[in-house]
Design an enzyme around this catalytic site. Sequence first.
Site, PDB file in Angstrom:
ATOM      1  N   HIS A  25      37.377  35.962  42.300  1.00 31.75           N
ATOM      2  CA  HIS A  25      37.951  36.107  41.406  1.00 31.75           C
ATOM      3  C   HIS A  25      38.732  35.109  40.947  1.00 31.75           C
ATOM      4  CE1 HIS A  25      33.988  38.200  41.302  1.00 31.75           C
ATOM      5  NE2 HIS A  25      34.292  38.561  42.364  1.00 31.75           N
ATOM      6  N   CYS A  26      39.024  35.152  39.313  1.00 35.44           N
ATOM      7  CA  CYS A  26      40.114  34.224  38.220  1.00 35.44           C
ATOM      8  C   CYS A  26      41.983  35.337  38.924  1.00 35.44           C
ATOM      9  CB  CYS A  26      40.201  35.617  36.819  1.00 35.44           C
ATOM     10  SG  CYS A  26      40.783  34.670  36.157  1.00 35.44           S
ATOM     11  N   PRO A  27      42.620  34.592  38.906  1.00 37.66           N
ATOM     12  CA  PRO A  27      42.696  33.281  38.369  1.00 37.66           C
ATOM     13  C   PRO A  27      42.662  32.184  39.573  1.00 37.66           C
ATOM     14  CG  PRO A  27      45.174  34.518  39.562  1.00 37.66           C
ATOM     15  CD  PRO A  27      43.398  35.570  39.539  1.00 37.66           C
TER      16      PRO A  27
END
Length: 88
Positions: A25-27
Amino acid sequence: MVEVSQVSVDAQNKPTHRLNVIGFHCPIPVAEAKKALLQMSNGEILELLSDDPESYHDIPLLMMRSNHNLLSIESNAGEYKFLIEVKQ
């Protein structure tokens, strides 16, 4: 650990490299895409696979801030496939 793999020789927008960040997941998807694109040569095509919903917005924004071309985005059952042509 995320790894870029070389998959083929380009022939009409077929990917030359693949980056699978499914499960991250982000980033991570954006950071790994940036790193992969820096290692690639002009005209090569990265296939980026992600299931992070943020990548649907973040990857196009990254392309707008760079010289690279976003060739396509495909969405299927919560997974995304981006084709990015390297321009340097």
